[in-house]
Write an enzyme that holds these catalytic residues in place. Sequence first.
Site, PDB file in Angstrom:
ATOM      1  N   VAL A 128       0.735  -9.110   0.324  1.00 37.45           N
ATOM      2  CA  VAL A 128       0.358  -9.554  -1.017  1.00 37.45           C
ATOM      3  C   VAL A 128       0.450  -8.383  -1.993  1.00 37.45           C
ATOM      4  O   VAL A 128      -0.245  -7.389  -1.866  1.00 37.45           O
ATOM      5  CB  VAL A 128      -1.055 -10.174  -1.038  1.00 37.45           C
ATOM      6  CG1 VAL A 128      -1.031 -11.545  -0.395  1.00 37.45           C
ATOM      7  CG2 VAL A 128      -2.085  -9.309  -0.328  1.00 37.45           C
ATOM      8  N   GLU A 129       1.351  -8.525  -2.943  1.00 43.76           N
ATOM      9  CA  GLU A 129       1.558  -7.542  -4.004  1.00 43.76           C
ATOM     10  C   GLU A 129       2.235  -8.254  -5.169  1.00 43.76           C
ATOM     11  O   GLU A 129       2.821  -9.321  -4.994  1.00 43.76           O
ATOM     12  CB  GLU A 129       2.411  -6.378  -3.493  1.00 43.76           C
ATOM     13  CG  GLU A 129       3.699  -6.814  -2.792  1.00 43.76           C
ATOM     14  CD  GLU A 129       4.382  -5.656  -2.063  1.00 43.76           C
ATOM     15  OE1 GLU A 129       4.714  -4.665  -2.735  1.00 43.76           O
ATOM     16  OE2 GLU A 129       4.592  -5.768  -0.840  1.00 43.76           O
ATOM     17  N   TRP A 130       2.139  -7.678  -6.344  1.00 40.72           N
ATOM     18  CA  TRP A 130       2.858  -8.242  -7.481  1.00 40.72           C
ATOM     19  C   TRP A 130       4.336  -7.918  -7.332  1.00 40.72           C
ATOM     20  O   TRP A 130       4.693  -6.861  -6.827  1.00 40.72           O
ATOM     21  CB  TRP A 130       2.341  -7.692  -8.797  1.00 40.72           C
ATOM     22  CG  TRP A 130       0.905  -7.979  -9.095  1.00 40.72           C
ATOM     23  CD1 TRP A 130      -0.051  -7.076  -9.457  1.00 40.72           C
ATOM     24  CD2 TRP A 130       0.253  -9.265  -9.102  1.00 40.72           C
ATOM     25  NE1 TRP A 130      -1.258  -7.700  -9.655  1.00 40.72           N
ATOM     26  CE2 TRP A 130      -1.095  -9.049  -9.459  1.00 40.72           C
ATOM     27  CE3 TRP A 130       0.668 -10.571  -8.831  1.00 40.72           C
ATOM     28  CZ2 TRP A 130      -2.030 -10.083  -9.552  1.00 40.72           C
ATOM     29  CZ3 TRP A 130      -0.250 -11.602  -8.924  1.00 40.72           C
ATOM     30  CH2 TRP A 130      -1.570 -11.364  -9.287  1.00 40.72           C
TER      31      TRP A 130
END
Length: 299
Positions: free
Chosen positions: A156-158
């Site tokens: 999960v990361e932008w």
Amino acid sequence: MKTRRRSPSRSKNSGLPPFLRALRFGALAALSLGLASCAIAPNSRYPAKSDIKPHAGVASAHRLPIHGVDISKWQGKVDWAALRQAGTKFAFIKATEGGDHVDNRFLENWWGAKNAGVPRGAYHFVYWCRPAHEQAVWFKKNVPQDPEALPPVLDVEWNGESVNCPKKVPREQALSMINVLLREMEAHTGKRPIIYTDITFHKDILEGEFNDYPYWIRSVAAEPQERYADRRWTFWQFTTTGRVPGVSGDIDRNTFYGTENQWRMFVASACDPRDHKRLQPLGICRDISNGVQTANIDE
């Protein structure tokens, strides 16, 4: 290239006999190579591995005993036997992204790692423009159920560089999507997933959240505690410019927080040993077989 002409003045070695000049040159060369190797991997337990752009802020990672890598199609063809021989104790392999993308080397790497005896887990990269339940279905469809595998990873990361979906979503929406994916990945694999994240996403979304899950954090220029507020980590990605036999070019290098005994316990139970006593009665951690734990849990 134009060659510079030597000065007519005598060098410091010019009056020495030839064999002494040769000995002096050899000693200087050996010293230079030694200094270079220290710069590549300070206090490394795995001298076959290196880093072409080492950062002093993460030097402590090299002193930890359990090291591994993460792999995707961008590493090309992997020689898994050479990777294992170099001291690689684990690999996280990219499997899926969003709801319609599979890494085109996933199965090749998945079975290659298993055949070479490298413990491995699959990871899913979240696409914030696709419903979580669709992404969960896609992961289940493409990742084999293997009771011997490491826990799966939710990445999960932008993704600001995405052409189709560079946007960020509200915190509550992100947390809801993560919750769905964690639950479904655990149901599919039988193991509580690991959460991979970076500094920005953790600060925006994850501070104080999902504390019963193991975290794999990225910090390539400083100790994790300097970048993550109140976050205990299980895995640490400390460089993206590593070099490892069996892989051509740069590779991410990672380390496990603990000792060899704690690593054996993690592999056997699919849980961080620090959580085993609390989570095992809830059915989250597998029982540790006799002979796996060879020392105190803190050793």
